[in-house]
Scaffold this motif. Sequence first.
Motif: not given
Length: 481
Positions: A142-143, A145-147, A368, A372
Amino acid sequence: MRKVWKPDRNSTQPLYQQIADDLEQRISYGEFPPGSLLPSERKLAEQLGVNRSTVVLAYSELRALGIIESRSGSGTRVSSSKWGATPKHTPNWHRYAEGGNFLPNLPFLRRIREALAYDPSLIDFASGELAGDLAPNEEMNTILSQKPDTPYLGYDNPQGYGPLRQALVTYLKQYRGIHTTESSILITSGSQQSLYLITQCLLSPGDAVAIEDPSYCYSLPMFQSAGLRLFRLPVDERGVQPEDIRSLYKKHRIKMIFINPNFQNPTGTVLAEERRAQLLDVASELGLPIVEDDPFSLTAYQCSPPAPLKSVDSVGSVLYIGSLSKIAASGLRVGWMVAPNSVVERLADARQQMDFGLSVVPQSLAGQFLSSSYFAPHLDKLRASLLYKRDLLMESLRKELNGLVQFHVPEGGLHLWCKIMPEVNDSKLLEASIQKGVIFAPGSVYGSASGYVRFTYARARAEDIPSGISRFAQALHATIQ
């Protein structure tokens, strides 16, 4: 008629290397002429009473030297070019590999690695890492796939990626009670690199150091490779006895203390509160640095994680080592050290000479993740899973080996340290277990006398744990008969 040669199982030289050396000698004496067919791997393994995987490694060694060659459908033969009329000389890489100052892993560890590589279906109680389903794979994806936080992909600061060190300042304060700054943090590829840098840069050959007994450090040949003299601090159910440090200092002038106070590897014990204060007092009185390895604290199952020594270190005696390997993912290869800036700069300079710094990509991902909203829930899930596996392992041991094993119940970590009650030979028990389809780490790897076993329950699947202990029980019964 030539007497059948057998490898020496009591030798410190690996079995595969003994077999390769014997075959090389027999070939050089002409017993196997150029072009002659050698026994198949399976047949030679039967003749010598070893696993086929051991012969596979021996043949691989001889192929690397150019002494033999294998072709599909025609078996393994002595090389004609190597031993023909116009010989071609390949360097004896074995002799080079046996040289140098950096020692290989202990024979038991090499045997475990060899067995797991040959048969991945073994139920694995030996590997000290998390299973794939305990890692935060979805969260990491998820991290990613994010910006993306795309870092500069050149050589980075030798102390480590800046945003990760910033994240660690917050993480260490929130989760470990350690107040530090970015300039006092060095990013490493894990706890072992931290230990390696310390032994190479802060100590000298001949220096005496204190390690726990039993100890994970004992399994690391890097200490011997650095020429250090190791002296042991016995561990009981409350950890080490601080007064033992004073005794070692008087006798051997130890220069550093290596300790894993929280859910110690391999015993799972936690250093008692009053002993922590005494340890820091003794170290301060003698001017001794303490290297605190703290990989397991956040796995505490049903209590608050024990505070690290570093969090109450008022005089700066402690070099603190941590990593993500035991609480997230060993494959990220992200660890850290908290130390005085002068030490960090010295070790960063040495590490830069080795590799010009670590990859910034996993460092960015680790930073990150630590910052998070996924991190805390991941820890909760990890603790619940490890507790379930621990209880399943203990229940299986009580069912299968009631009265034959003793163990201290760990309240965190990944390991269960067991004493086998009847007299047992580590090597025979390990080989018998491998034959039954299960593998573990013998206690002698960690400096214990024969008859101790470390079971790691984080790696094996929960559904395989009862079967694994049942197989171990069969191997134990066969060994002690």
